[in-house]
Design an enzyme around this catalytic site. Sequence first.
Site, PDB file in Angstrom:
ATOM      1  N   ASP A  24       0.631  -1.295  -0.059  1.00 54.18           N
ATOM      2  CA  ASP A  24       0.082   0.068  -0.062  1.00 54.18           C
ATOM      3  C   ASP A  24       0.812   1.227   0.053  1.00 54.18           C
ATOM      4  OD1 ASP A  24      -2.329   1.799   0.751  1.00 54.18           O
ATOM      5  OD2 ASP A  24      -3.272  -0.346   0.828  1.00 54.18           O
ATOM      6  N   HIS A  50      -3.612   5.802   4.206  1.00 49.65           N
ATOM      7  CA  HIS A  50      -4.405   4.840   3.521  1.00 49.65           C
ATOM      8  C   HIS A  50      -3.782   3.065   4.080  1.00 49.65           C
ATOM      9  CE1 HIS A  50      -5.794   2.085   0.267  1.00 49.65           C
ATOM     10  NE2 HIS A  50      -6.928   2.979   0.114  1.00 49.65           N
ATOM     11  N   SER A  69     -11.063  -0.564  -1.089  1.00 46.93           N
ATOM     12  CA  SER A  69      -9.766  -0.386  -0.034  1.00 46.93           C
ATOM     13  C   SER A  69     -10.030  -1.076   1.272  1.00 46.93           C
ATOM     14  CB  SER A  69      -9.254   0.868  -0.001  1.00 46.93           C
ATOM     15  OG  SER A  69      -8.544   1.259  -1.442  1.00 46.93           O
TER      16      SER A  69
END
Length: 601
Positions: A82, A116, A355
């Site tokens: 990621d 994230h 996600s």
Amino acid sequence: MNYNKKILAIAVMMATGTVYANTSPEQDLIKRDPLTYQQWHLQNTGQTGFSLSAGKAGEDLNLDFADRMGIKGRGITVSVIDTGVEISHPDLKNNVVPGSRNLIDGSDYPVDTHGHGTSVAGLIAAEEGNNLGGRGVAPYANLIGFNFLSEQSLASWMVSHGLSEDFRVLDRFTDPRVFNQSYGSTPSSPLNGDLNAEPEYALIEEVMKDISLDSHWGRGATYVKSAGNSFGFYTTYIQGIQFYVIPYENNQFLNNKGLPFHNANIALDNTTFWNLVVSSLNAEGQLASYSSVGSNIFLSAPGGEFGEDKPAMVTVDLTGCEQGMNVTGTHKNSLHGGTQLDPNCDFNAVMNGTSSSGPNVAGAVATVMSANPGLDARTVRHILAATARKVDPEHKGVTLDFESASGNTVTYEAIPGWQTNAAGYHFHNYYGLGAVNIDDAVYKALFTGVSLPELQITDWQKQIANVTIPDADLAGAQSTMVVDQNLTIEAVQLKLNLDHERLRDVAIELTSPSGTRSVVMSARTGFLDGTDGGYTDSVMLSHHFYGEKSQGNWTIKVIDTDKGASSTLIYNPNIGLFTTNGTNNALDGVLKDWSLRIYGH
């Protein structure tokens, strides 16, 4: 699962010494950590997730039994590929094991400047019972992280997706058995899927195959992949400038007749068998507003909405109120801004997207693997398919009314509702084989002693067609091939060559020998002009035929659904609004040839 079966499972695990958590049946899941009571994806009681509205009770991952029994990912390492991971985060650090890598500077700290990846890691394996934040789906699992999205070279891909720098095979106990990929692309035109012409893709495919099947002393590993977030519109880059791509029909912006504007089967990495592709559910148990969909979806899982009007995910954030998603200031989400529950802004309640559904599935995979570590990864995947829940059961699919070339209004079942295939598996293009059901999967894994037979992959079988695709006509173009191999299907790949000047009009269907119809590319997909005439060796994937037999007649059908009434718009606020696909195709399309490859046993 009924109560007696739960008691039986408890007795078996106690007899075999596999109960290792200090839990008891009367201990409620929502009492574990300060924010767990709002983590609706774990146990949905109708929480708001700190947003302005509530979800629907019962729409969750169903992990109550696994939680009571302490089956929570122990011994399974998950790789978070990621933006990086803040591995020193107080709610993650105790689950972090050696193996993380900063792909920019080579250090072992995968710096996350976005947040994230850190939020993804929290959904998978945030620690439980430490009086901090919430918990992960698999709170006893191990974590490693990579900042791959900041350094996307082939070498970085190899290291983050399972190969060490010396190309060592994954066999250590701390090596990952689950890889989470909460990233993707939204191509504005079909990609050439001929892997022989792209050595990099061929190498990636071979690495994923090897790790999926042969790592961990033959038990293999699982790659989880987010489907994408482009149901209604998407963004693309033209000469380095970002544009929004949106549908336009009946003089209405964002009108795509209810159909997905970007099909998950467009992106090449969503069409490989080795990726378990996941769509996203909201807290009401329906498709999240943004979630990409397609016949390649394997499972669905909670991903939430945006955490303002409707619940998103409650998970970890970059520490401090100056970075990440939760920062100082006034927010519509009541957790944010430095509140009493989270004064240091170390957590957030706005994480969403596929996600989020991806790591929820990665946590589920780790949980099931930990229930029976001897099972290979394909068998765990099969167990998740066999126990998946038929979510949003009343969803009827999408019908498309359009004016045919002869001037009549015709109705096309553009996306079927829930269908039961010949092997008894339910399937929907929005939800795949269904929503993840952890408790039933764990129970099945506990009593599964034998893995699936060895995987067999057929060679590509090609059929020349050269059939005209009539404009705006339900009859479409059809072609049939006979497959002799008689495998129990795990997935089917389609590769085709097709000429058409306006691909957004085209729907592509594949029908199995058992009569199951799969829409592998939905109509009104938002391609731009300049697609070089159509599909060239483009690969698509379907799980619609899961468990059926492969032998017999397979039929492809290609339908043109528009004689020019709709178009596609591209928009940049600084440049303006432009129309593409505004003129109907002057020539009828041609289905030139197509090929099938079967994965099964």
